[in-house]
Design a protein around this motif. Structure first.
Motif, PDB file in Angstrom:
ATOM      1  N   GLY A  91       1.475  10.510   5.325  1.00 44.75           N
ATOM      2  CA  GLY A  91       0.758  11.047   4.177  1.00 44.75           C
ATOM      3  C   GLY A  91       0.763  10.137   2.966  1.00 44.75           C
ATOM      4  O   GLY A  91       0.016  10.360   2.007  1.00 44.75           O
ATOM      5  N   MET A  92       1.586   9.082   2.987  1.00 39.89           N
ATOM      6  CA  MET A  92       1.619   8.146   1.863  1.00 39.89           C
ATOM      7  C   MET A  92       0.347   7.303   1.788  1.00 39.89           C
ATOM      8  O   MET A  92       0.117   6.610   0.807  1.00 39.89           O
ATOM      9  CB  MET A  92       2.854   7.244   1.984  1.00 39.89           C
ATOM     10  CG  MET A  92       4.164   8.007   1.875  1.00 39.89           C
ATOM     11  SD  MET A  92       5.642   6.999   2.209  1.00 39.89           S
ATOM     12  CE  MET A  92       5.608   5.867   0.830  1.00 39.89           C
ATOM     13  N   LEU A  93      -0.496   7.385   2.825  1.00 43.74           N
ATOM     14  CA  LEU A  93      -1.780   6.695   2.791  1.00 43.74           C
ATOM     15  C   LEU A  93      -2.651   7.171   1.624  1.00 43.74           C
ATOM     16  O   LEU A  93      -3.457   6.414   1.083  1.00 43.74           O
ATOM     17  CB  LEU A  93      -2.530   6.925   4.108  1.00 43.74           C
ATOM     18  CG  LEU A  93      -2.002   6.194   5.343  1.00 43.74           C
ATOM     19  CD1 LEU A  93      -2.658   6.748   6.603  1.00 43.74           C
ATOM     20  CD2 LEU A  93      -2.256   4.700   5.218  1.00 43.74           C
ATOM     21  N   GLU A  94      -2.475   8.412   1.245  1.00 41.59           N
ATOM     22  CA  GLU A  94      -3.288   8.979   0.161  1.00 41.59           C
ATOM     23  C   GLU A  94      -2.973   8.372  -1.196  1.00 41.59           C
ATOM     24  O   GLU A  94      -3.766   8.510  -2.127  1.00 41.59           O
ATOM     25  CB  GLU A  94      -3.081  10.496   0.104  1.00 41.59           C
ATOM     26  CG  GLU A  94      -3.454  11.223   1.389  1.00 41.59           C
ATOM     27  CD  GLU A  94      -3.152  12.697   1.316  1.00 41.59           C
ATOM     28  OE1 GLU A  94      -2.590  13.125   0.267  1.00 41.59           O
ATOM     29  OE2 GLU A  94      -3.451  13.429   2.281  1.00 41.59           O
ATOM     30  N   HIS A  95      -1.833   7.701  -1.311  1.00 41.45           N
ATOM     31  CA  HIS A  95      -1.407   7.155  -2.601  1.00 41.45           C
ATOM     32  C   HIS A  95      -1.695   5.660  -2.723  1.00 41.45           C
ATOM     33  O   HIS A  95      -1.226   5.017  -3.669  1.00 41.45           O
ATOM     34  CB  HIS A  95       0.086   7.411  -2.804  1.00 41.45           C
ATOM     35  CG  HIS A  95       0.448   8.867  -2.731  1.00 41.45           C
ATOM     36  ND1 HIS A  95       0.256   9.728  -3.789  1.00 41.45           N
ATOM     37  CD2 HIS A  95       0.966   9.609  -1.719  1.00 41.45           C
ATOM     38  CE1 HIS A  95       0.658  10.946  -3.439  1.00 41.45           C
ATOM     39  NE2 HIS A  95       1.091  10.893  -2.188  1.00 41.45           N
ATOM     40  N   TRP A 134      -2.665   1.647  -0.624  1.00 40.72           N
ATOM     41  CA  TRP A 134      -2.207   0.810   0.488  1.00 40.72           C
ATOM     42  C   TRP A 134      -0.769   0.340   0.310  1.00 40.72           C
ATOM     43  O   TRP A 134      -0.060   0.131   1.285  1.00 40.72           O
ATOM     44  CB  TRP A 134      -3.136  -0.394   0.648  1.00 40.72           C
ATOM     45  CG  TRP A 134      -3.091  -1.368  -0.494  1.00 40.72           C
ATOM     46  CD1 TRP A 134      -3.854  -1.336  -1.620  1.00 40.72           C
ATOM     47  CD2 TRP A 134      -2.255  -2.521  -0.605  1.00 40.72           C
ATOM     48  NE1 TRP A 134      -3.549  -2.380  -2.456  1.00 40.72           N
ATOM     49  CE2 TRP A 134      -2.562  -3.135  -1.842  1.00 40.72           C
ATOM     50  CE3 TRP A 134      -1.279  -3.090   0.196  1.00 40.72           C
ATOM     51  CZ2 TRP A 134      -1.913  -4.282  -2.290  1.00 40.72           C
ATOM     52  CZ3 TRP A 134      -0.639  -4.237  -0.244  1.00 40.72           C
ATOM     53  CH2 TRP A 134      -0.960  -4.820  -1.468  1.00 40.72           C
ATOM     54  N   VAL A 135      -0.324   0.186  -0.959  1.00 34.92           N
ATOM     55  CA  VAL A 135       1.064  -0.237  -1.187  1.00 34.92           C
ATOM     56  C   VAL A 135       2.031   0.827  -0.673  1.00 34.92           C
ATOM     57  O   VAL A 135       2.997   0.532   0.047  1.00 34.92           O
ATOM     58  CB  VAL A 135       1.308  -0.522  -2.673  1.00 34.92           C
ATOM     59  CG1 VAL A 135       2.784  -0.837  -2.913  1.00 34.92           C
ATOM     60  CG2 VAL A 135       0.435  -1.680  -3.157  1.00 34.92           C
ATOM     61  N   GLY A 142       5.560   3.324   3.636  1.00 30.58           N
ATOM     62  CA  GLY A 142       5.798   4.407   4.574  1.00 30.58           C
ATOM     63  C   GLY A 142       6.170   3.894   5.952  1.00 30.58           C
ATOM     64  O   GLY A 142       7.196   4.292   6.521  1.00 30.58           O
ATOM     65  N   TRP A 143       5.336   2.989   6.487  1.00 31.10           N
ATOM     66  CA  TRP A 143       5.674   2.513   7.833  1.00 31.10           C
ATOM     67  C   TRP A 143       6.819   1.514   7.815  1.00 31.10           C
ATOM     68  O   TRP A 143       7.537   1.365   8.802  1.00 31.10           O
ATOM     69  CB  TRP A 143       4.455   1.960   8.560  1.00 31.10           C
ATOM     70  CG  TRP A 143       3.786   0.730   8.018  1.00 31.10           C
ATOM     71  CD1 TRP A 143       2.658   0.666   7.276  1.00 31.10           C
ATOM     72  CD2 TRP A 143       4.205  -0.631   8.219  1.00 31.10           C
ATOM     73  NE1 TRP A 143       2.340  -0.649   6.989  1.00 31.10           N
ATOM     74  CE2 TRP A 143       3.272  -1.468   7.566  1.00 31.10           C
ATOM     75  CE3 TRP A 143       5.270  -1.221   8.900  1.00 31.10           C
ATOM     76  CZ2 TRP A 143       3.383  -2.851   7.550  1.00 31.10           C
ATOM     77  CZ3 TRP A 143       5.375  -2.602   8.891  1.00 31.10           C
ATOM     78  CH2 TRP A 143       4.447  -3.399   8.223  1.00 31.10           C
ATOM     79  N   LEU A 144       7.035   0.854   6.661  1.00 31.97           N
ATOM     80  CA  LEU A 144       8.205  -0.017   6.564  1.00 31.97           C
ATOM     81  C   LEU A 144       9.496   0.799   6.584  1.00 31.97           C
ATOM     82  O   LEU A 144      10.500   0.373   7.161  1.00 31.97           O
ATOM     83  CB  LEU A 144       8.133  -0.856   5.292  1.00 31.97           C
ATOM     84  CG  LEU A 144       7.254  -2.105   5.356  1.00 31.97           C
ATOM     85  CD1 LEU A 144       7.157  -2.762   3.974  1.00 31.97           C
ATOM     86  CD2 LEU A 144       7.794  -3.090   6.383  1.00 31.97           C
TER      87      LEU A 144
END
Length: 261
Positions: free
Chosen positions: A104-108, A110-111, A116-118
């Motif tokens: 869900g951090m995609l909504e905030h 690209w950084v 998120g995936w890191l």
């Protein structure tokens, strides 16, 4: 010369063929549970995914004890168990948490998406490093304590949060800062030098007072009332026990040094 060469290849010197079935069945069950958790997370069945990780923990705890009780330990079993642990306690928790919350951090932007995936990758890499360090130090390590948070306990912390949130109807994307903190912290604790009690000194073969069995029954009753809450709380307390044990051991060493000086 030919007779001498054949004399060294007697049946007693050959490695036995095949593998022990019983302990490796439990290891395979743990591996299947970890794989099932990943598949369930991709279809948004997060409660089932979290439960599967706990099932993998149960199977992982059983296979080693079965191997020791039946005297069926083997190098193959050790390596297979490590690979199973990497899937069930390294990949599965990170991917389940990512699908439930960190995605869900995609909504905030690209950084934040990369963070998120890191965060999930940090957990996975730490689990791999933790298992490699454990395997390389198994002969010299203190059996009473683990160095760093055990990977099954780290997986239980992450999966417990997912199960608790899914059971309460909480959207993981709404609490991504806490999810990222828990995931990264669990990973870093696995590769830390904190000491965690291993419970390997507990002997299940000897007789115990009747009250011990009563306590175990009551524990099962309390867990059955609200499994996600009690499991997450229990493993959170175990995670916090590491710093407490480490600080206590350091103070004991300092007192010993002062007493001898």
């Amino acid at each position: 010369m030919m007779n001498d060469q054949h004399s060294h290849s007697t049946p007693s010197n050959r490695r036995p063929r095949g593998i022990y079935l019983l302990p490796n069945l439990f290891t395979t069950a743990a591996l299947f549970a970890g794989f099932y958790a990943i598949v369930s997370a991709t279809t948004d069945r997060f409660e089932a995914a979290a439960i599967a990780i706990f099932v993998a923990m149960l199977m992982d705890g059983v296979d080693g004890r079965v191997a020791r009780l039946t005297n069926t330990q083997s190098d193959f079993g050790v390596q297979y168990d490590s690979l199973s642990d990497m899937v069930s306690f390294g990949l599965a928790p990170a991917l389940v948490m990512y699908e439930w919350s960190l995605h869900g951090m995609l909504e905030h932007g690209w950084v934040w998406a990369k963070l998120g995936w890191l965060g999930a990758f940090i957990y996975t890499a730490a689990a791999a490093l933790r298992l490699a360090r454990f395997n390389s130090q198994v002969e010299v390590a203190d059996k009473r304590y683990f160095q760093g948070l055990p990977s099954p306990s780290a997986a239980a912390l992450v999966a417990g949060m997912v199960w608790l949130g899914a059971d309460a109807g909480i959207e993981g994307a709404d609490i991504w800062p806490l999810a990222l903190l828990i995931t990264a912290a669990a990973g870093l604790l696995m590769v830390s030098n904190l000491r965690y009690y291993s419970f390997k000194e507990v002997d299940f073969k000897n007789r115990v007072p009747f009250v011990v069995l009563l306590i175990v029954v009551l524990l099962f009753v309390f867990v059955s009332i609200d499994p996600p809450t009690f499991l997450f709380t229990g493993f959170m307390l175990y995670v916090l026990s590491g710093p407490v044990i480490t600080i206590w051991r350091l103070r004991q060493r300092r007192r010993t040094r002062k007493g001898t000086s």
